[in-house]
Design a protein around this motif. Structure first.
Motif, mmCIF file in Angstrom:
data_model
loop_
_atom_site.group_PDB
_atom_site.id
_atom_site.type_symbol
_atom_site.label_atom_id
_atom_site.label_comp_id
_atom_site.label_asym_id
_atom_site.label_seq_id
_atom_site.Cartn_x
_atom_site.Cartn_y
_atom_site.Cartn_z
ATOM 1 N N ILE A 49 63.211 40.852 70.128
ATOM 2 C CA ILE A 49 62.688 41.648 69.608
ATOM 3 C C ILE A 49 61.839 42.197 68.141
ATOM 4 O O ILE A 49 61.880 40.883 67.802
ATOM 5 C CB ILE A 49 64.062 42.100 69.173
ATOM 6 N N ARG A 50 60.986 42.731 67.925
ATOM 7 C CA ARG A 50 60.329 42.680 67.312
ATOM 8 C C ARG A 50 60.285 44.515 66.316
ATOM 9 O O ARG A 50 59.592 45.524 66.865
ATOM 10 C CB ARG A 50 58.827 42.827 67.822
ATOM 11 N N TYR A 51 60.589 43.741 65.434
ATOM 12 C CA TYR A 51 61.120 45.334 64.766
ATOM 13 C C TYR A 51 60.880 45.116 63.070
ATOM 14 O O TYR A 51 61.241 44.294 62.549
ATOM 15 C CB TYR A 51 62.510 46.595 64.642
ATOM 16 N N GLY A 52 60.105 46.292 62.543
ATOM 17 C CA GLY A 52 60.198 46.330 60.640
ATOM 18 C C GLY A 52 59.506 44.967 61.120
ATOM 19 O O GLY A 52 57.710 44.968 61.570
ATOM 20 N N ASN A 53 60.112 43.878 59.922
ATOM 21 C CA ASN A 53 58.618 43.454 59.798
ATOM 22 C C ASN A 53 59.220 41.815 60.115
ATOM 23 O O ASN A 53 59.492 40.264 59.514
ATOM 24 C CB ASN A 53 58.530 42.603 58.272
ATOM 25 N N LYS A 54 59.855 41.736 61.195
ATOM 26 C CA LYS A 54 61.136 40.983 62.317
ATOM 27 C C LYS A 54 60.577 40.397 63.093
ATOM 28 O O LYS A 54 59.770 41.916 64.278
ATOM 29 C CB LYS A 54 62.831 41.188 61.950
ATOM 30 N N LEU A 55 60.766 39.224 63.942
ATOM 31 C CA LEU A 55 60.534 39.056 64.994
ATOM 32 C C LEU A 55 61.311 38.465 65.056
ATOM 33 O O LEU A 55 61.519 37.012 65.144
ATOM 34 C CB LEU A 55 59.223 38.022 65.326
ATOM 35 N N VAL A 56 62.223 38.691 66.286
ATOM 36 C CA VAL A 56 63.933 37.564 66.691
ATOM 37 C C VAL A 56 63.695 37.168 67.909
ATOM 38 O O VAL A 56 63.777 37.971 69.231
ATOM 39 C CB VAL A 56 65.206 38.060 66.320
ATOM 40 N N VAL A 57 63.720 36.020 68.493
ATOM 41 C CA VAL A 57 64.368 36.000 70.058
ATOM 42 C C VAL A 57 65.384 35.257 69.662
ATOM 43 O O VAL A 57 66.141 33.738 68.350
ATOM 44 C CB VAL A 57 63.165 34.623 69.754
#
Length: 96
Positions: A49-57
């Motif tokens: 998931i990529r949103y805002g200033n984050k990348l979460v796996v």
């Protein structure tokens, strides 16, 4: 279960409508493939998931229809959680 619903139930994303918006913007992937909100997830799948200033796996550990807030984190395992240099301003969730 649909990816947008899973993201909401697992609390990786606060609202299902935001999960759908992220999918529509091609910012959600399952096993390195961009998916739509209606894509199904299974145990063992890897979600990016990529949103805002984050990348979460995250790796899906369990799928449940209903969970309490305290149990939501047991549905997945975070593999990567990093801040990005470039901000996607249109998809920032001010409540986070």
């Amino acid at each position: 279960m649909r990816i947008d619903k899973y993201l909401k139930i697992s609390r990786l994303v606060k609202r299902r409508s935001l999960a759908k918006t992220l999918c529509d913007a091609k910012r959600v992937m399952i096993n390195d493939r961009v998916v739509k909100a209606g894509a199904n997830v299974q145990v063992g799948d890897e979600i990016t998931i990529r949103y805002g200033n984050k990348l979460v796996v995250a790796k899906i550990e369990q799928i449940k229809e209903h969970v309490r807030k305290e149990e939501a984190a047991t549905l997945y395992e975070i593999i990567k959680n990093e801040k990005l240099e470039q901000v996607d301003s249109e998809l920032i969730d001010d409540d986070e």
